[in-house]
Design a protein around this motif. Structure first.
Motif, PDB file in Angstrom:
ATOM      1  N   SER A 487      39.477  53.889  50.445  1.00 51.09           N
ATOM      2  CA  SER A 487      40.511  53.308  49.580  1.00 51.09           C
ATOM      3  C   SER A 487      41.783  53.034  50.375  1.00 51.09           C
ATOM      4  O   SER A 487      42.472  52.030  50.122  1.00 51.09           O
ATOM      5  N   VAL A 509      46.701  46.730  41.373  1.00 55.87           N
ATOM      6  CA  VAL A 509      45.446  47.113  40.706  1.00 55.87           C
ATOM      7  C   VAL A 509      44.545  45.900  40.553  1.00 55.87           C
ATOM      8  O   VAL A 509      43.330  45.962  40.800  1.00 55.87           O
ATOM      9  N   HIS A 513      40.976  45.601  42.419  1.00 61.04           N
ATOM     10  CA  HIS A 513      39.739  45.442  41.642  1.00 61.04           C
ATOM     11  C   HIS A 513      38.931  44.249  42.137  1.00 61.04           C
ATOM     12  O   HIS A 513      37.701  44.333  42.285  1.00 61.04           O
ATOM     13  N   ARG A 516      37.431  45.107  45.573  1.00 63.70           N
ATOM     14  CA  ARG A 516      36.377  46.112  45.409  1.00 63.70           C
ATOM     15  C   ARG A 516      35.104  45.478  44.868  1.00 63.70           C
ATOM     16  O   ARG A 516      33.994  45.750  45.345  1.00 63.70           O
ATOM     17  N   ASN A 532      40.200  52.319  38.992  1.00 62.74           N
ATOM     18  CA  ASN A 532      40.990  51.736  40.073  1.00 62.74           C
ATOM     19  C   ASN A 532      42.384  52.350  40.171  1.00 62.74           C
ATOM     20  O   ASN A 532      42.881  52.613  41.267  1.00 62.74           O
TER      21      ASN A 532
END
Length: 839
Positions: A487, A509, A513, A516, A532
């Motif tokens: 992360s 965020v 997202h 990811r 998240n």
């Protein structure tokens, strides 16, 4: 019929959209929320509703009108497989089908195993002293000593005789005295080098690690399927050659800890002699380390035959005795977060051991590790040009103490699928024979001492060198593409390349997202799970306020003609000042490998289109076009510039094919579109020629002409422009480093400088440009990249190097020792530093 089908699909989507509005299961009635907690949960649910509605709307708009002519599209992400990192299907197809067939069937889950956790046994002793009981249950292996075997080796005896001759000549002593001195030196070298691995010490250290590692590491994760695969390889009777990429001193400790705790023979580990410090050197030697000098040859240009032969013989006899071997193919730890170019000396010895029949075969195992936070601290001082601090007993104690007091998050270890050395060698030799058709494709592998071997002294075998280099590059490429993604890597990457001036938590965020999801759909090893927002907060805590700043800011806004209302948001920005930004870039650079080809092609596109992209008329008409072959040429050029920074593809692939695949990828995501115009006369002729003659050469020529005429058009809408700029910014710090390094060549006209002085000249040039605002990226200050640029100029025959008392002296070669020629070199790199104008 189409109208009825469209109506039914709209009803299905409407029902699906309604289902997405259902919030998550309510917490149990016993759970109590604070006001801030309820507000945060409500905001998350509301954002999720908005995102789901937007996704549903886009699906309806993009899909309904295509339904008549399109095949049903399966979801792009169907879940991970239990084993992620298979070996190359082109080079090692037989190895790809071995070891994992039963393992993947047995382990369907992708959940990792935290090796720091131990299950208590059934007896009272194992329940109370579960760590001690677990360590006692480890399988016992015999680790034979090979000292006398090495000293009795015939090739080593020959090297001793050669050394004795040199001693007799230089020191003016008798042959017997010289021979005795050579033998004594051989014994002393071997005594300082050899490992004294002890099963008892391994068990004691494992028990200590079970107690200490949880003090600063939350978890150490491996996949059970990979452990079972390693066990099967270990049981095969062939030696394992573990080849991890090197990030931290904790790397070899974790690998030995994993092998020991899973009843796999612990390897002998090649370690630098800088770690041969009081007590800790003895400890590492007992855990399997054998020490290699950082500078094998004390005098530049003169090889230490005796030392090289002892090291060569020691590795060969270790393999013959059944030991597993571990060494870092990069040589040292990466200082930038990117994989380093391989150093293939020890790998050459392993290959020699197979070619001369010392071993029947060996399993090569690339290993990738990653840390949420680097345990070793950072390499900022070294990247700014300061010398490395040598390890001492005191510094080691202080480092261990500070480490135990810290929080370093999660460690993830991935073992790639082992592959047969024999199969890989035969595959690469077959490829070489295709390139050189004059050689017989049936030519067998034969043992010849190579110049890249640590033992080789006089014989230069280019074929052997290429084989070793190809395997080494393949291993580094496999390891880099298998590196777990933390992360902290994604957060640092987004903040430096997308939100360098800062962003709100909501924006972060959203971007997190999207990235990811993209990585998971690409089946990359994403080493985290959960919500998240929770992952981001965890990553920000791990990185700390020294690298990322968080501030609570008040904003005012008017909603529906109502009075201004105040709202509080969390603003996040990277610390982009020196030296902090250099450390943050270390975590960001891990992500660069996954986007490097996209970034390379976009950077080449900027260079090709610089005149059009700043032309208001071309932008207004939305008519910025280019030919594929021109973009291919520009991309190959920048790949040549950065060839010491990245391995762009596997050695068994053609770089041109990978570039064209990347161009197709950019077409699929909409950054560029193929411009299909009327056929030119030349194209019509090529097609007729290909049809009229059944000749492969004519077809190849026609295809080549056809490829040259492929044309693309740049999409200028806001979304695609942002994506393109994001991909372009990734390489800018590195391009800046090479640009200012090339500019420094102008200062070298009619001069010569030692390597250290030349590096500092480039550093000063970058600092000056940072102060004046010409350069914008502090992470451009990178000694590793500066040294790579100097190596590039040597390869281009721009710089010449000659050694003088162990110091490298550089000067411009004759054709470039003038300002005009040096400026041309600078211009050839500076073109890739160009950026479009912003309003």
């Amino acid at each position: 019929m189409v109208d009825v089908l469209s109506t039914r699909l709209q009803e299905v989507y409407a029902k699906w959209e309604a289902r997405t509005d259902i919030p998550r299961d309510q917490e149990s009635s016993s759970t109590r929320f604070t006001i801030d907690g309820l507000r945060r949960v409500g905001q998350q649910i509301q954002r999720r509703k908005i995102q789901n509605r937007e996704v549903a709307r886009k699906i309806r708009e993009s899909s309904l009108y295509k339904i008549k002519e399109s095949e049903p599209i399966l979801p792009p992400f169907t879940g991970k497989v239990s084993f992620l990192h298979y070996c190359c299907k082109s080079c090692t197809p037989a190895s790809r089908d071995s070891l994992v067939n039963t393992v993947t069937k047995q382990y369907k889950s992708t959940y990792g195993l935290n090796i720091l956790l131990v299950n208590a046994g059934t007896t009272l002793f194992s329940k109370v002293f579960y760590h001690l009981s677990h360590v006692y249950s480890f399988e016992k292996y015999n680790y034979p000593r090979i000292t006398q075997t090495v000293l009795n080796d015939e090739r080593l005896k020959e090297a001793i005789k050669l050394t004795a001759c040199d001693i007799a000549t230089n020191e003016d002593c008798s042959e017997e005295q010289a021979l005795q001195k050579a033998k004594n030196r051989a014994k002393a070298i071997l005594s300082q080098m050899e490992s004294k691995i002890s099963d008892t010490l391994l068990r004691m250290t494992a028990w200590i690690l079970y107690k200490l590692l949880p003090c600063f590491i939350q978890s150490a994760i491996v996949l059970p399927s990979q452990i079972e695969m390693l066990k099967k390889a270990n049981d095969s009777g062939l030696p394992l050659v573990l080849l991890p990429l090197h990030r931290s001193h904790l790397d070899y400790i974790m690998i030995s800890f994993i092998t020991l705790s899973n009843n796999i023979r612990s390897p002998l580990i090649a370690a630098g002699d800088n770690l041969k410090i009081p007590f800790f050197g003895w400890l590492l030697r007992g855990l399997g380390a054998f020490f290699i000098k950082r500078r094998i040859d004390p005098i530049v240009g003169r090889k230490d035959i005796l030392y090289r032969s002892i090291l060569h013989t020691y590795i060969m006899e270790s393999l013959r005795a059944g030991h597993n071997i571990e060494f870092f193919v990069e040589g040292g730890r990466t200082r930038t977060g990117k994989p380093c170019m391989p150093k293939s000396g020890i790998l050459s010895v392993i290959i020699d051991a197979y070619m001369d029949g010392t071993i029947e075969d060996a399993f090569l195992v690339p290993v990738a590790m990653n840390y949420e936070r680097l345990v070793d601290g950072n390499f900022v001082r070294e990247q700014q040009g300061q010398p490395k601090k040598m390890e001492t007993f005191g510094s080691t104690i202080r480092a261990i103490w500070s480490t135990l007091m810290g929080n370093y998050g999660i460690v993830k270890i991935d073992f790639c699928q082992p592959f047969s050395l024999r199969e890989m060698l035969k595959s690469f030799q077959a490829q070489q024979n295709k390139i050189a058709p004059t050689q017989s494709p049936e030519k067998p592998l034969k043992y010849t001492m190579s110049s890249s071997s640590l033992y080789g002294t006089d014989v230069v075998d280019e074929e052997h060198r290429l084989l070793v280099d190809s395997i080494a590059r393949h291993v580094v490429y496999d390891g880099s593409t298998s590196t777990p993604i933390m992360s902290t890597n994604i957060i640092a990457f987004l903040l430096l390349n997308k939100f360098r001036t800062g962003c709100t938590l909501d924006k972060l965020v959203e971007a997190f997202h999207a990235m990811r999801q993209e990585l998971e759909w690409s089946n990359k090893d994403v080493a985290f799970c959960g919500e998240n927002i929770d992952i981001i907060n965890h990553a920000l805590d791990i990185l700390g306020p020294g690298l990322v700043k968080q501030q609570r800011q008040e904003i005012t806004e008017a909603v529906d003609n109502q009075p201004l209302k105040s709202n509080f948001v969390i603003a996040i920005r990277p610390v982009s000042i020196l030296p902090n930004v250099i450390e943050l870039s270390y975590y960001s650079n891990t992500m660069l490998m996954y986007y490097i080809m996209d970034s390379i092609v976009v950077t080449a596109m900027y260079a090709e289109l610089k005149s059009q992209m700043n032309d208001p008329a071309a932008i207004a008409e939305n008519n910025i076009t280019f030919h594929q072959y021109r973009l291919l040429e520009k991309t190959l050029k920048i790949c040549d510039i950065l060839k010491y920074e990245f391995i762009f593809c596997k050695p068994c692939q053609k770089l041109e094919d990978v570039i064209i695949e990347t161009i197709d990828k950019l077409t699929n995501i909409g950054i560029i579109t193929k411009d299909v115009g009327p056929l030119l006369d030349e194209e019509r002729w090529c097609r007729r020629r290909a049809q009229d003659f059944d000749n492969s050469s004519d077809e190849e020529y026609a295809n080549e002409i056809q490829i040259k005429k492929i044309k693309f058009k740049l999409n200028l809408n806001e979304e695609h422009s942002r994506k393109m700029e994001f991909l372009h910014v990734m390489l800018r710090p590195l391009v800046d480093t090479y640009t200012f390094s090339a500019f420094t060549l102008l200062k070298l006209v009619s001069r010569s400088l030692a390597e250290r002085e030349l590096v500092h000249e480039v550093l000063d040039e970058i600092k000056t440009n940072l102060d004046t605002g010409i350069a914008q990226y502090g992470e451009s200050l990178s000694v590793d990249s500066i040294k790579n640029s100097i190596k590039l100029f040597e390869k281009w025959n721009v710089l010449e190097c000659y050694p003088q008392e162990n110091i490298k002296i550089y000067y411009l070669k004759e054709p470039f020792d003038n300002e005009i020629a040096a400026a041309e070199v600078y211009d050839s790199i500076a073109i890739y530093r160009w950026s479009k104008k912003t309003n």
